[in-house]
Design a protein around this motif. Structure first.
Motif, PDB file in Angstrom:
ATOM      1  N   THR A  77       0.820  -1.198   0.000  1.00  0.00           N
ATOM      2  CA  THR A  77       0.000   0.000   0.000  1.00  0.00           C
ATOM      3  C   THR A  77       0.850   1.242   0.000  1.00  0.00           C
ATOM      4  O   THR A  77       1.979   1.245   0.443  1.00  0.00           O
ATOM      5  CB  THR A  77      -0.925   0.056   1.230  1.00  0.00           C
ATOM      6  N   ALA A 135      -3.228   0.610  -3.709  1.00  0.00           N
ATOM      7  CA  ALA A 135      -2.953  -0.722  -3.157  1.00  0.00           C
ATOM      8  C   ALA A 135      -2.769  -1.715  -4.289  1.00  0.00           C
ATOM      9  O   ALA A 135      -3.428  -1.624  -5.327  1.00  0.00           O
ATOM     10  CB  ALA A 135      -4.098  -1.176  -2.253  1.00  0.00           C
ATOM     11  N   LYS A 151      -5.487  -4.486  -7.840  1.00  0.00           N
ATOM     12  CA  LYS A 151      -4.851  -3.178  -7.679  1.00  0.00           C
ATOM     13  C   LYS A 151      -5.920  -2.117  -7.831  1.00  0.00           C
ATOM     14  O   LYS A 151      -6.939  -2.325  -8.502  1.00  0.00           O
ATOM     15  CB  LYS A 151      -3.715  -2.962  -8.677  1.00  0.00           C
ATOM     16  N   ARG A 179      -6.944   2.369  -6.734  1.00  0.00           N
ATOM     17  CA  ARG A 179      -6.664   3.662  -6.096  1.00  0.00           C
ATOM     18  C   ARG A 179      -7.944   4.144  -5.425  1.00  0.00           C
ATOM     19  O   ARG A 179      -9.035   3.821  -5.857  1.00  0.00           O
ATOM     20  CB  ARG A 179      -6.199   4.650  -7.161  1.00  0.00           C
ATOM     21  N   ALA A 205      -8.820   0.876  -3.537  1.00  0.00           N
ATOM     22  CA  ALA A 205      -7.640   0.547  -2.731  1.00  0.00           C
ATOM     23  C   ALA A 205      -8.036   0.289  -1.281  1.00  0.00           C
ATOM     24  O   ALA A 205      -7.565  -0.660  -0.650  1.00  0.00           O
ATOM     25  CB  ALA A 205      -6.615   1.674  -2.801  1.00  0.00           C
TER      26      ALA A 205
END
Length: 89
Positions: free
Chosen positions: A2, A11, A27, A29, A33
């Motif tokens: 992270t 992440a 993955k 944002r 995330a």
């Protein structure tokens, strides 16, 4: 992995089954995330905060193995996760 920045949390989830290289399995944002992180925490998956590494890993396509250039950095992450869980790599 992270990146610790509340405005743009990033992440990346890795999976390593002991064969080949680790793969990027998730993955995201922001909200995505945060959901990845919450799911990892709910399943007691160790988290490692490394802003530079997560930026590079985020460029790897989903379900692809990490590139050779990242083997050592990711091996350190895997060793970290093993130690936290009381296992030996």
């Amino acid at each position: 992995m992270t990146q610790n920045n509340p405005k743009s949390t990033l992440a990346v989830a890795l999976n390593y089954d002991g064969t080949g290289a680790p793969r990027v399995t998730a993955k995201g944002r922001g909200l995505l995330a945060e959901q990845i992180i919450e799911l990892a925490e709910a399943h007691h998956i160790p988290l490692r905060h490394d802003a530079e590494l997560v930026q590079v890993l985020a460029s790897v396509p989903l379900e692809r193995e990490i590139p050779r250039e990242l083997y050592i950095a990711v091996a350190e992450v895997i060793a970290f996760a093993y130690m936290l869980s009381g296992k030996r790599p």
